[in-house]
Design an enzyme around this catalytic site. Structure first.
Site, PDB file in Angstrom:
ATOM      1  N   TYR A 104      -8.592   5.292   8.135  1.00  0.00           N
ATOM      2  CA  TYR A 104      -8.681   5.611   9.567  1.00  0.00           C
ATOM      3  C   TYR A 104      -9.708   6.737   9.711  1.00  0.00           C
ATOM      4  CZ  TYR A 104      -4.326   3.065  10.580  1.00  0.00           C
ATOM      5  OH  TYR A 104      -3.362   2.094  10.738  1.00  0.00           O
ATOM      6  N   PRO A 140      -3.084  -0.277  19.173  1.00  0.00           N
ATOM      7  CA  PRO A 140      -2.898  -0.710  17.778  1.00  0.00           C
ATOM      8  C   PRO A 140      -3.066   0.391  16.711  1.00  0.00           C
ATOM      9  CG  PRO A 140      -4.976  -1.551  18.662  1.00  0.00           C
ATOM     10  CD  PRO A 140      -4.252  -0.914  19.797  1.00  0.00           C
ATOM     11  N   HIS A 195       0.852  -1.189   0.000  1.00  0.00           N
ATOM     12  CA  HIS A 195       0.000   0.000   0.000  1.00  0.00           C
ATOM     13  C   HIS A 195       0.890   1.242   0.000  1.00  0.00           C
ATOM     14  CE1 HIS A 195      -4.028  -1.772   1.585  1.00  0.00           C
ATOM     15  NE2 HIS A 195      -3.369  -2.666   0.873  1.00  0.00           N
ATOM     16  N   LYS A 203       2.071  -0.660  15.126  1.00  0.00           N
ATOM     17  CA  LYS A 203       3.510  -0.740  15.408  1.00  0.00           C
ATOM     18  C   LYS A 203       3.979  -1.987  16.168  1.00  0.00           C
ATOM     19  CE  LYS A 203       5.032   3.009  13.571  1.00  0.00           C
ATOM     20  NZ  LYS A 203       4.824   2.565  12.195  1.00  0.00           N
ATOM     21  N   TYR A 235       4.521   6.449  10.216  1.00  0.00           N
ATOM     22  CA  TYR A 235       3.637   5.331   9.904  1.00  0.00           C
ATOM     23  C   TYR A 235       4.374   4.227   9.121  1.00  0.00           C
ATOM     24  CZ  TYR A 235      -0.644   2.839   8.749  1.00  0.00           C
ATOM     25  OH  TYR A 235      -1.610   1.878   8.631  1.00  0.00           O
TER      26      TYR A 235
END
Ligand code: FAD
Ligand code: DHB
Length: 393
Positions: free
Chosen positions: A200, A292, A72, A296, A384
């Site tokens: 998100y 979560p 992604h 990570k 990220y």
């Protein structure tokens, strides 16, 4: 029985460490309290950082990840009814994330372990560690009703957050802890992902997350109270809540399908300092957990064991303990960076029971600023996809 490294726990940390040591010609015994099926079927992480995916490939256990893992190049942040694309690869010089279920990672690593012929024992009981301050620490356990003892040069505590290794060093360690007043209700659904990228979402009813496992399976989460009873959520009510929180003004929403698995996870930040005592070294969730939201946990476990494996290998090749002595500091630096990011993602995207209207406006403004500032987006993106790692095998 004697082995060079006794590894407790066959989650990602223990299995990766076992394979890293194997590649260096170092023997180990892996002891796992659950069954092989249970360890493989446990539904957890889905997102691998570029570093973790690269590590698996370099270790020779990445063939299926290369074939079936989904690269992604970006993710969406969604709020106030609109999705905003965060072009991760463009902002980080080409780094991406890989969606590949933790159970697939574990399955690949168990297969690789079995192929080496090195010991991996499932369903062992009553594991305990002794003499960690000596040069031959010991592990006791029961297997098939028989008491066993393993003497080791080193013990790796890779037994997760509820394991026995961290309590062993309780007196010598300091703990940093933060619990959050919510958890995640997660489902796996038989439905084709309706978006190519993760989403998100910050919604007035609370956080939600759209993810996936394959071209046919969608993985979804939403924020619930921490002690929520999953039995209070019939499938229809779960879908109503998912659709309410995720549907955007342009009509995007997840596809609905049969729910294959559901559960609730509590959220916590936790760090053990230092991550070792004597010849017992903690790695992964045994030493630290993150909420979560930043994806990570598994990635930190991979970083820990890469460094632990290198340090143990350096000891055998040179007799030097400097890398072992530095292990905790090296790991903790990255752990705290990931803690900060995971906390930040969590507090930005969730509703808190004690918040007031000021907090709600502040969170929305934070998100609006992030998607309108290239500098802010770049900061999010570099965290990220994972901060740079100085890591040769
Ligand atoms: P574990 O996976 O917990 O493995 C520890 C093993 O030790 C287990 O198999 C356990 O059975 C065994 N064990 C325990 N006690 C004993 C004992 N006494 N003797 C022998 N064996 C024992 N991380 C990410 O990087 N990306 C994500 O997208 C992500 N999403 C997540 C989503 C959810 C809902 C959850 C819950 C977690 C997520 N994580 C994510 C975190 C990730 O799953 C963990 O950080 C990861 O499993 C840590 O691996 P580990 O090997 O350290 O611990
Ligand atoms: C998934 C889990 C996460 O915690 C996350 O931040 C992103 C994706 C997942 O299970 O796919």
């Amino acid at each position: 029985m004697h082995t060079q490294v006794g590894i407790i726990g066959a989650g990602p940390a223990g299995l990766l460490l076992g394979h890293l040591l194997h590649l260096k010609g170092i023997d180990s015994v892996i002891l796992e309290s659950r069954s092989r099926e249970y360890v493989i079927d446990r539904v957890r992480a889905g997102v691998l950082e570029q570093f973790t995916a690269d590590l698996m490939t370099e270790m020779g256990v990445g063939a299926r990840l290369q074939r079936e893992g989904m690269r992604h190049d970006g993710v969406f942040l969604s709020f106030a009814g609109r999705r905003h694309y965060v072009p991760l690869a463009e902002l980080t010089g080409g780094k991406a994330i890989y969606v590949y279920g933790q159970n697939e990672v574990v399955k690949d690593l168990i297969e690789a372990r079995v192929a080496t012929g090195r010991p991996l024992h499932f369903e062992v009981e009553d594991v305990s560690v002794y003499d960690i301050d000596s040069t031959s620490p010991r592990v006791r356990y029961a297997a098939n009703g028989k008491q066993e003892e393993l003497t080791c040069d080193f013990i790796a505590g890779c037994d997760g957050f509820h394991g026995i290794c961290r309590p062993t060093i309780e007196k010598a360690a300091r703990f940093y802890d933060k619990t959050y007043p919510f958890g995640w209700l997660g489902i796996l659904a038989e439905a084709a992902p309706s978006s190519e990228a993760l989403v998100y979402t910050y919604h007035e009813c609370g956080f939600s997350l759209f993810s996936m496992r394959s071209p046919k399976i969608t993985r979804l989460y939403f924020q619930v109270p921490p002690d929520e009873d999953i039995n209070q959520w019939p499938d229809e009510a779960i879908w109503d809540e998912m659709l309410k929180r995720m549907t955007t003004h342009d009509g995007w929403k997840p596809n609905v399908g049969a729910i294959l698995n559901k559960g609730v996870t509590a959220m916590r930040s936790f760090v053990t300092e230092p991550m070792s005592a004597g010849r017992l070294y903690l790695a992964g969730d045994a030493a630290h957990i993150v909420p979560p939201t930043g994806a990570k946990g598994l990635n930190l476990a991979a970083f820990d064991v890469l460094h632990l494996g290198r340090a143990i290998a350096a000891f055998y090749s040179s007799g030097k303990t400097d890398l072992l002595d530095q292990y905790s500091d090296t790991a903790l630096k990255r752990v705290w960076r990931a803690q900060r990011f995971s906390w930040w993602m969590t507090q930005t995207l969730h509703r808190f029971p004690d918040e007031n209207p000021f907090d709600y406006k502040r969170q929305l403004t934070d998100l609006d600023y992030i998607v309108s500032s290239r500098a802010a987006l770049t900061s999010l993106a570099e965290n990220y996809v994972g901060l740079p790692v100085d890591a040769a095998l």
